[in-house]
Design an enzyme around this catalytic site. Structure first.
Site, PDB file in Angstrom:
ATOM      1  N   LYS A 104       0.818  -1.209   0.000  1.00 17.75           N
ATOM      2  CA  LYS A 104       0.000   0.000   0.000  1.00 17.75           C
ATOM      3  C   LYS A 104       0.861   1.272   0.000  1.00 17.75           C
ATOM      4  O   LYS A 104       2.072   1.216   0.301  1.00 17.75           O
ATOM      5  CB  LYS A 104      -0.913  -0.022   1.232  1.00 17.75           C
ATOM      6  CG  LYS A 104      -2.011  -1.095   1.165  1.00 17.75           C
ATOM      7  CD  LYS A 104      -2.932  -0.987   2.376  1.00 17.75           C
ATOM      8  CE  LYS A 104      -4.094  -1.951   2.290  1.00 17.75           C
ATOM      9  NZ  LYS A 104      -5.014  -1.804   3.447  1.00 17.75           N
ATOM     10  N   TYR A 159     -12.908  -2.618  -2.815  1.00 19.40           N
ATOM     11  CA  TYR A 159     -13.391  -2.405  -1.447  1.00 19.40           C
ATOM     12  C   TYR A 159     -14.914  -2.289  -1.405  1.00 19.40           C
ATOM     13  O   TYR A 159     -15.464  -1.520  -0.610  1.00 19.40           O
ATOM     14  CB  TYR A 159     -12.737  -1.143  -0.860  1.00 19.40           C
ATOM     15  CG  TYR A 159     -11.284  -1.329  -0.457  1.00 19.40           C
ATOM     16  CD1 TYR A 159     -10.868  -2.476   0.241  1.00 19.40           C
ATOM     17  CD2 TYR A 159     -10.327  -0.368  -0.747  1.00 19.40           C
ATOM     18  CE1 TYR A 159      -9.542  -2.647   0.615  1.00 19.40           C
ATOM     19  CE2 TYR A 159      -8.999  -0.532  -0.358  1.00 19.40           C
ATOM     20  CZ  TYR A 159      -8.608  -1.677   0.320  1.00 19.40           C
ATOM     21  OH  TYR A 159      -7.296  -1.849   0.706  1.00 19.40           O
ATOM     22  N   ASN A 188      -2.001   0.297   6.821  1.00 19.08           N
ATOM     23  CA  ASN A 188      -1.513  -0.972   7.377  1.00 19.08           C
ATOM     24  C   ASN A 188      -0.643  -1.765   6.400  1.00 19.08           C
ATOM     25  O   ASN A 188      -0.606  -2.986   6.419  1.00 19.08           O
ATOM     26  CB  ASN A 188      -2.682  -1.806   7.918  1.00 19.08           C
ATOM     27  CG  ASN A 188      -3.752  -2.031   6.877  1.00 19.08           C
ATOM     28  OD1 ASN A 188      -3.561  -1.711   5.719  1.00 19.08           O
ATOM     29  ND2 ASN A 188      -4.865  -2.607   7.287  1.00 19.08           N
ATOM     30  N   HIS A 200      -2.241  -5.222   1.542  1.00 17.31           N
ATOM     31  CA  HIS A 200      -3.537  -5.873   1.347  1.00 17.31           C
ATOM     32  C   HIS A 200      -3.262  -7.327   1.012  1.00 17.31           C
ATOM     33  O   HIS A 200      -2.304  -7.623   0.294  1.00 17.31           O
ATOM     34  CB  HIS A 200      -4.313  -5.243   0.181  1.00 17.31           C
ATOM     35  CG  HIS A 200      -5.452  -6.111  -0.278  1.00 17.31           C
ATOM     36  ND1 HIS A 200      -6.667  -6.122   0.366  1.00 17.31           N
ATOM     37  CD2 HIS A 200      -5.529  -7.049  -1.264  1.00 17.31           C
ATOM     38  CE1 HIS A 200      -7.461  -7.014  -0.222  1.00 17.31           C
ATOM     39  NE2 HIS A 200      -6.787  -7.598  -1.210  1.00 17.31           N
ATOM     40  N   GLU A 241      -9.828 -11.183  -7.237  1.00 19.99           N
ATOM     41  CA  GLU A 241      -8.873 -10.074  -7.099  1.00 19.99           C
ATOM     42  C   GLU A 241      -7.680 -10.236  -8.042  1.00 19.99           C
ATOM     43  O   GLU A 241      -7.214  -9.266  -8.634  1.00 19.99           O
ATOM     44  CB  GLU A 241      -8.411  -9.964  -5.641  1.00 19.99           C
ATOM     45  CG  GLU A 241      -9.537  -9.509  -4.727  1.00 19.99           C
ATOM     46  CD  GLU A 241      -9.109  -9.296  -3.281  1.00 19.99           C
ATOM     47  OE1 GLU A 241      -7.933  -9.563  -2.931  1.00 19.99           O
ATOM     48  OE2 GLU A 241      -9.960  -8.843  -2.493  1.00 19.99           O
TER      49      GLU A 241
HETATM   50  P1  IDP Z   1      -8.082  -6.299   5.648  1.00 20.71           P
HETATM   51  O1  IDP Z   1      -7.224  -5.386   4.815  1.00 20.71           O
HETATM   52  O2  IDP Z   1      -7.375  -6.733   6.902  1.00 20.71           O
HETATM   53  O3  IDP Z   1      -8.668  -7.448   4.867  1.00 20.71           O
HETATM   54  P2  IDP Z   1     -10.722  -5.045   5.523  1.00 20.71           P
HETATM   55  O4  IDP Z   1     -11.760  -5.086   6.597  1.00 20.71           O
HETATM   56  O5  IDP Z   1     -10.973  -5.816   4.281  1.00 20.71           O
HETATM   57  O6  IDP Z   1      -9.320  -5.441   6.192  1.00 20.71           O
HETATM   58  O7  IDP Z   1     -10.516  -3.507   5.150  1.00 20.71           O
HETATM   59  C1  IDP Z   1      -9.785  -3.148   4.017  1.00 20.71           C
HETATM   60  C2  IDP Z   1      -8.913  -1.968   4.373  1.00 20.71           C
HETATM   61  O8  IDP Z   1      -9.732  -0.852   4.723  1.00 20.71           O
HETATM   62  C3  IDP Z   1      -8.026  -2.173   5.603  1.00 20.71           C
HETATM   63  O9  IDP Z   1      -6.841  -2.879   5.317  1.00 20.71           O
HETATM   64  C4  IDP Z   1      -7.748  -0.753   5.995  1.00 20.71           C
HETATM   65  O10 IDP Z   1      -6.768  -0.157   5.153  1.00 20.71           O
HETATM   66  C5  IDP Z   1      -9.107  -0.098   5.734  1.00 20.71           C
HETATM   67  N1  IDP Z   1      -9.974  -0.104   6.925  1.00 20.71           N
HETATM   68  C6  IDP Z   1     -10.666  -1.150   7.421  1.00 20.71           C
HETATM   69  N2  IDP Z   1     -11.364  -0.809   8.524  1.00 20.71           N
HETATM   70  C7  IDP Z   1     -11.103   0.504   8.715  1.00 20.71           C
HETATM   71  C8  IDP Z   1     -11.529   1.452   9.727  1.00 20.71           C
HETATM   72  O11 IDP Z   1     -12.287   1.146  10.662  1.00 20.71           O
HETATM   73  N3  IDP Z   1     -11.036   2.730   9.602  1.00 20.71           N
HETATM   74  C9  IDP Z   1     -10.189   3.096   8.598  1.00 20.71           C
HETATM   75  N4  IDP Z   1      -9.768   2.238   7.641  1.00 20.71           N
HETATM   76  C10 IDP Z   1     -10.214   0.964   7.700  1.00 20.71           C
HETATM   77 MG    MG Z   2     -10.003  -7.329   3.282  1.00 22.11          MG
END
Ligand code: IDP
Ligand code: MG
Length: 159
Positions: free
Chosen positions: A15, A55, A118, A121, A132
């Protein structure tokens, strides 16, 4: 033994926060050391259409606009990895979404503090991984080749 599971594929994105922080090599190194086979890699800039699909499960969340802005703030590095039960193995390597609570030793646990920023992905299921990989890579961008270290990465009954 011909075990088709060894051809399971998953999508990883490095990312924008990791691009800016100079962590591309560190992240790719972790997948290499694990014994995964990279079959595709490219730098790309994401647009709104792709992000809405990628997303779609988050489209209604209040943080979606800022997530989308973040994901467009620089190119990402998209990679496709192949291996036995690779979708699950890569999710475990990445750690949970909230980086500051991610397990030490995982990529997020070691390299990040944020929920949204984070660093990586990773596809969350075999079904989503298939979609994907197809969303991010054209068939000709995925490479079929023999990886010689499979002799040591997998046991006879796993390959
Ligand atoms: P993942 O990346 O661990 O699979 P997902 O729930 O699929 O998590 O969410 C995709 C991405 O959206 C996350 O990696 C993060 O960058 C962002 N994200 C998820 N939840 C939040 C939140 O509560 N606040 C801000 N960003 C979020
Ligand atoms: Mg995810």
């Amino acid at each position: 033994m011909n075990f088709d599971g060894i051809n399971e594929k998953t999508l990883v994105l490095v990312k924008p926060d990791a691009i800016q922080r100079g962590l591309i090599g560190e992240i790719i190194g972790r997948f290499e050391r694990k014994g995964l086979k990279m079959i595709g890699i490219k730098m790309m800039s994401l647009d709104d259409d792709l992000l809405k699909n990628h997303y779609s499960h988050l489209a209604d969340k209040p943080f979606f606009p800022s997530l989308s802005k973040f994901m467009k703030s620089s190119p990402v590095v998209a990679m496709c990895y192949e291996g036995l039960e690779v979708v699950n193995a890569v999710r475990l390597l990445c750690g949970i979404t909230k980086s500051r609570e991610a397990e030490a030793g995982s990529i997020r646990g070691d390299l990040a503090m944020s929920v949204s920023c984070n660093v990586v992905h990773a596809s969350d299921s075999v079904e989503n991984a298939k979609k994907e990989v197809e969303r991010f890579f054209k068939p000709e961008e995925l490479h079929d080749y023999r990886k010689s270290d499979y002799e040591h990465v997998y046991a006879e009954d796993e390959k």
